[in-house]
Scaffold this active site. Structure first.
Site, PDB file in Angstrom:
ATOM      1  CE  LYS A   1       0.118   0.518 -11.267  1.00  0.00           C
ATOM      2  NZ  LYS A   1      -0.023   0.012  -9.910  1.00  0.00           N
TER       3      LYS A   1
ATOM      4  NE  ARG B   1       2.938  -2.731  -3.136  1.00  0.00           N
ATOM      5  CZ  ARG B   1       2.560  -2.576  -4.276  1.00  0.00           C
ATOM      6  NH1 ARG B   1       3.086  -3.142  -5.311  1.00  0.00           N
ATOM      7  NH2 ARG B   1       1.081  -2.201  -4.398  1.00  0.00           N
TER       8      ARG B   1
ATOM      9  CE1 TYR C   1      25.541 -10.618 -32.061  1.00  0.00           C
ATOM     10  CE2 TYR C   1      23.319 -10.054 -31.630  1.00  0.00           C
ATOM     11  CZ  TYR C   1      24.673  -9.636 -32.014  1.00  0.00           C
ATOM     12  OH  TYR C   1      24.839  -8.558 -32.506  1.00  0.00           O
TER      13      TYR C   1
ATOM     14  CG  MET D   1      19.557  -3.513 -29.544  1.00  0.00           C
ATOM     15  SD  MET D   1      21.004  -2.749 -29.362  1.00  0.00           S
ATOM     16  CE  MET D   1      20.554  -0.989 -28.793  1.00  0.00           C
TER      17      MET D   1
HETATM   18  C1  PLP Z   1      -1.359  -0.824 -10.076  1.00  0.00           C
HETATM   19  C2  PLP Z   1      -2.066  -0.864  -8.809  1.00  0.00           C
HETATM   20  C3  PLP Z   1      -3.528  -1.311  -8.981  1.00  0.00           C
HETATM   21  C4  PLP Z   1      -4.161  -2.087 -10.382  1.00  0.00           C
HETATM   22  O1  PLP Z   1      -3.450  -3.346 -10.189  1.00  0.00           O
HETATM   23  P1  PLP Z   1      -3.944  -4.286 -11.563  1.00  0.00           P
HETATM   24  O2  PLP Z   1      -3.429  -5.744 -10.948  1.00  0.00           O
HETATM   25  O3  PLP Z   1      -3.101  -3.769 -12.725  1.00  0.00           O
HETATM   26  O4  PLP Z   1      -5.252  -4.187 -11.831  1.00  0.00           O
HETATM   27  C5  PLP Z   1      -4.470  -1.364  -7.966  1.00  0.00           C
HETATM   28  N1  PLP Z   1      -3.979  -0.597  -6.635  1.00  0.00           N
HETATM   29  C6  PLP Z   1      -2.892  -0.093  -6.488  1.00  0.00           C
HETATM   30  C7  PLP Z   1      -2.504   0.203  -5.369  1.00  0.00           C
HETATM   31  C8  PLP Z   1      -1.856  -0.189  -7.612  1.00  0.00           C
HETATM   32  O5  PLP Z   1      -0.768   0.127  -7.329  1.00  0.00           O
END
Ligand code: PLP
Length: 369
Positions: free
Chosen positions: A35, A130, A258, A306
């Site tokens: 992802k 979640r 800065y 930046m």
């Molecule tokens: C992103 C995600 C993972 C991977 O998690 P990591 O901590 O990066 O290994 C696994 N399961 C779900 C449902 C996720 O959204």
């Protein structure tokens, strides 16, 4: 010459890290979680290195389509499932497996016209609150899905909130695992439970037919600073590096950057690096954040701006204009500056830094390193 900043993607490190996931969970199939454009590394850049995975897990249809275009015919799992009814047409067309975490997603499936039934991963909310069905509603959801002609195999899935922490008891992974086992005890189907932290820390304690290797694939450590990448034998898959484009000689009392947030208390020499928060380097990194200058550890000085940041060259007399600076990842002579250390200095996690690599940074894929 272009601005000297660049990101390197180390494909051999990715292959190595995926092999580590497999070594920790030898009986499981391994999802490479890609992802967010492979956590900022680029799906197209990393695909070859991940071919040993049993499948790819992600969220976006465009990323799933890209994997199919790259030639991947194996499993692809949508971790959040569909976002609207017509997404199911894409699932049918691209042969995607998808998570089912809500009644609405089951409604859409019940209306979906398909010749080939879909494989789904029914998600239990085991305590993270979640996504997923509550333990009370999970079995009814399973029964509903099981009666649908649109559904083929039903797998069982949950996600832990505390696999990286020490909360093993109440509210931690043990309770969530117990919830999962209680609710799914007599249901058939494969299970998918483990993220990277659970793969590394809890593989003996739980059965997960499909593990989900995310951050560890990229050499990030889910439980840093309790453990580091050396402990888990992970290698950084991303290097961010640039060069020194300016040098300043400071006297005691001079300030840097800065807000004049840093004041020299002695004569110092600093280098100005072509890297700033618009490249994805965190602005929150304070004075003292580690960097490598020509492979030697030094620290940042003053506020990150930046397009630039400053590093201490006082003890590095040979460094100067054009010297290579490694912001994270692999140094020029094999030294490693873990992204987790930089993230820690910025009070965040390596995940955020990888994902925030800015589009303006040119990316080079290193196929052998
Ligand atoms: C992103 C995600 C993972 C991977 O998690 P990591 O901590 O990066 O290994 C696994 N399961 C779900 C449902 C996720 O959204």
């Amino acid at each position: 010459m272009p601005r000297p900043i660049e990101a390197l993607i180390h494909t051999q490190a990715i292959a190595h890290n995926l092999a580590r996931a497999r070594a920790h969970a030898p009986d499981a199939q391994v999802w490479a979680v890609v992802k967010a454009n492979a956590y900022g590394h680029g799906i197209a850049n990393t695909f070859d290195a991940m071919r040993s995975a049993d499948g790819f897990a992600l969220l976006d249809f465009a990323e799933a389509q890209l994997l199919r275009e790259l030639g991947w015919r194996g499993p692809i799992l949508l971790l959040e499932g569909c976002f609207e009814a017509r997404d199911l047409e894409l699932c049918s067309r691209l042969k995607l497996w998808h998570a089912v975490h809500s009644e609405q997603q089951i409604d859409w499936l019940a209306m979906h016209k398909t010749h080939e039934p879909h494989r789904v991963f029914l998600k239990l909310n085991s305590g993270m609150n979640r996504l997923g069905f509550t333990p009370q509603n999970f079995r009814a959801a399973w029964t509903r899905l099981n009666a649908l002609p649109q559904v083929d195999e039903i797998s069982l899935m949950t996600h832990f909130s505390d696999a990286d922490g020490d909360r093993l008891g109440a509210c931690g992974i043990a309770e969530q695992l117990a919830n999962f086992e209680r609710v799914t005890a007599d249901l058939p189907g494969e299970c998918s439970l483990s993220n990277s932290a659970a793969i590394l820390r809890h593989s003996e304690a739980l059965r997960s037919d499909w593990v989900r290797s995310g951050i560890m694939t990229y050499g990030g450590v889910p439980d840093f600073p309790v453990h580091d990448q050396q402990h888990w034998d992970l290698r950084p898959a991303m290097t961010l590096r640039s060069k020194i484009i300016g040098v300043q000689q400071l006297q005691a009392g001079d300030t840097v950057g800065y807000g004049s947030s840093f004041t020299a208390d002695k004569p110092m020499r600093i280098g100005v690096v072509a890297c700033g928060y618009a490249d994805g380097y965190p602005r929150h990194c304070p004075t003292g954040t580690p960097v490598l200058v020509e492979g030697v550890r030094s620290t940042t000085v003053g506020r990150v701006s930046m397009d630039m940041l400053a590093v201490d060259l006082t003890d590095l007399p040979r460094a100067g204009l054009g010297s290579e600076v490694t912001l994270w990842g692999q140094g020029p002579k094999g030294q490693v500056l873990p992204i987790d250390e930089v993230a820690h200095a910025a009070q965040t996690i390596g995940y955020e830094l990888m994902c925030a690599l800015a589009p303006r940074v040119p990316v080079t894929v290193e196929r052998s390193d």
